[in-house]
Design an enzyme around this catalytic site. Structure first.
Site, PDB file in Angstrom:
ATOM      1  N   ASN A  52       7.014  32.083  35.062  1.00 37.99           N
ATOM      2  CA  ASN A  52       8.394  32.192  35.551  1.00 37.99           C
ATOM      3  C   ASN A  52       8.915  33.623  35.453  1.00 37.99           C
ATOM      4  O   ASN A  52       9.604  34.118  36.356  1.00 37.99           O
ATOM      5  CB  ASN A  52       9.312  31.261  34.763  1.00 37.99           C
ATOM      6  CG  ASN A  52       9.029  29.792  35.017  1.00 37.99           C
ATOM      7  OD1 ASN A  52       8.351  29.433  35.958  1.00 37.99           O
ATOM      8  ND2 ASN A  52       9.547  28.940  34.151  1.00 37.99           N
ATOM      9  N   GLN A 168      11.475  28.033  22.838  1.00 35.77           N
ATOM     10  CA  GLN A 168      11.174  26.729  22.241  1.00 35.77           C
ATOM     11  C   GLN A 168      10.018  26.787  21.251  1.00 35.77           C
ATOM     12  O   GLN A 168       9.720  25.805  20.576  1.00 35.77           O
ATOM     13  CB  GLN A 168      10.879  25.722  23.347  1.00 35.77           C
ATOM     14  CG  GLN A 168      12.108  25.400  24.198  1.00 35.77           C
ATOM     15  CD  GLN A 168      11.799  24.435  25.332  1.00 35.77           C
ATOM     16  OE1 GLN A 168      10.698  24.393  25.861  1.00 35.77           O
ATOM     17  NE2 GLN A 168      12.801  23.667  25.726  1.00 35.77           N
ATOM     18  N   ASN A 191      18.724  32.083  23.047  1.00 34.31           N
ATOM     19  CA  ASN A 191      19.952  31.397  23.432  1.00 34.31           C
ATOM     20  C   ASN A 191      20.748  31.101  22.164  1.00 34.31           C
ATOM     21  O   ASN A 191      20.288  31.371  21.049  1.00 34.31           O
ATOM     22  CB  ASN A 191      19.675  30.151  24.278  1.00 34.31           C
ATOM     23  CG  ASN A 191      18.923  29.058  23.527  1.00 34.31           C
ATOM     24  OD1 ASN A 191      19.030  28.928  22.306  1.00 34.31           O
ATOM     25  ND2 ASN A 191      18.154  28.260  24.250  1.00 34.31           N
ATOM     26  N   GLY A 221      24.726  30.430  28.268  1.00 33.44           N
ATOM     27  CA  GLY A 221      24.857  29.607  29.461  1.00 33.44           C
ATOM     28  C   GLY A 221      25.876  30.186  30.419  1.00 33.44           C
ATOM     29  O   GLY A 221      25.907  31.389  30.688  1.00 33.44           O
ATOM     30  N   GLY A 252      16.517  30.773  31.768  1.00 33.96           N
ATOM     31  CA  GLY A 252      16.273  31.756  30.711  1.00 33.96           C
ATOM     32  C   GLY A 252      15.175  32.739  31.089  1.00 33.96           C
ATOM     33  O   GLY A 252      15.260  33.931  30.786  1.00 33.96           O
ATOM     34  N   ASP A 253      14.144  32.257  31.774  1.00 29.00           N
ATOM     35  CA  ASP A 253      13.047  33.132  32.183  1.00 29.00           C
ATOM     36  C   ASP A 253      13.494  34.105  33.269  1.00 29.00           C
ATOM     37  O   ASP A 253      13.065  35.265  33.297  1.00 29.00           O
ATOM     38  CB  ASP A 253      11.864  32.301  32.677  1.00 29.00           C
ATOM     39  CG  ASP A 253      11.267  31.437  31.580  1.00 29.00           C
ATOM     40  OD1 ASP A 253      11.280  31.868  30.410  1.00 29.00           O
ATOM     41  OD2 ASP A 253      10.798  30.329  31.877  1.00 29.00           O
TER      42      ASP A 253
END
Length: 296
Positions: A52, A168, A191, A221, A252-253
């Site tokens: 990504n 993650q 994040n 966000g 995010g990517d």
């Protein structure tokens, strides 16, 4: 100059749940959790953080060099990367594994539940940082645990500045390991949820983490992001309204791609973040992590 992207290449199976997770999961019954979600929408996309981010860099006209692993089913993905103009010489294949697979379920509020099979990604530590003198900047994004640890050390030893983006993958590491990443990195990006976890596991405040590196970004966000740059106080960079909200997968990517592009160009971190917010707003209007197009 080329940008090295250390991270996963994966196939994403993306499912759409038309209700809300919060209405289906009873907090008082989590100890006997047994739920099923009807998902009318299902599709398969190219994904993984390295894929990504590389896609986003190519949208910006930057040179993307992923350092990643594919499985025995990854030929199609490899050809796609080459078609996009991505330098694939450091993408290796493991004949005994499948390519990593992410099963992502999104509810109507854009909350997500993800199950991830690492597959060939677990062997990423066998693909070391290449001895190249032309790499301008790099990123450590979610990947195999051993690969993230070894690649961070290799980049630092080679004098390559890099962004630490645990994503993650953050829960895989204890406080001591996370403090080591911070010591080796030039920038940190997270994040807001990951930022709280990193702070709790390391025992460091966000200001203390930011003071240990050249800069830090915490994304919020739709609210934008908070930026600490060069020891300066935190600055809020406002979000950019999306034309439509279709799918948050890969937002995010897209932001990280903009960040890396800006760093390679020598921009201040706030300008990088402004571009990141715009990229995220464009991406969220498209399904999947690699289907959006920048028009200006």
């Amino acid at each position: 100059m080329p940008i090295l992207v250390c991270g996963s290449l994966a196939f994403d199976t993306i499912m759409t749940f038309e209700g809300r997770f919060a209405e289906q999961i009873l907090p008082s019954q989590l100890h006997i959790l047994n739920v099923s979600f009807l998902v009318p929408g299902l599709r398969r996309e190219y994904g993984g953080c390295a894929g990504n981010i590389a896609y986003g860099l190519r949208q910006l006209g930057a040179q993307a060099v992923p350092l990643a692993m594919l499985g025995n089913d990854g030929g199609e993905y490899l050809e796609r990367l080459r078609t996009l103009g991505v330098d694939t010489r450091h993408v290796l294949s493991d004949a005994d594994s499948y390519t990593a697979q992410a099963m992502i379920m999104t509810d109507r509020d854009n909350n997500q539940i993800t199950a991830f099979h690492p597959g060939a990604m677990s062997m990423a530590h066998e693909n070391p940082v290449p001895p190249r003198s032309d790499i301008a900047v790099a990123i450590i994004s979610p990947d195999g645990r051993d690969a993230m640890l070894s690649h961070a050390r290799q980049l630092h030893d080679a004098g390559v500045p890099f962004v630490f983006d645990p994503g993650q993958g953050l829960p895989m590491f204890n406080g001591e390991e996370l403090r080591q990443f911070i010591e080796l990195a030039s920038w940190v990006t997270l994040n807001d949820y990951e930022a709280q976890m990193l702070s709790e596991r390391t025992g460091l405040t966000l200001d203390e983490i930011a003071a240990s590196v050249r800069g830090m970004i915490v994304t919020l966000g739709a609210e934008g992001c908070d930026v600490w740059d060069g020891g300066a106080a935190k600055v809020r960079v406002a979000g950019v309204a999306a034309t439509s909200v279709v799918d948050p997968t890969g937002c995010g990517d897209a932001f990280r791609a903009a960040l890396l592009h800006g760093l390679e160009q020598g921009w201040p971190l706030q300008r990088c973040a402004e571009l990141g917010n715009r990229m995220g707003a464009v991406k969220i209007a498209s399904r999947g992590g690699q289907n959006y197009t920048l028009t200006n």
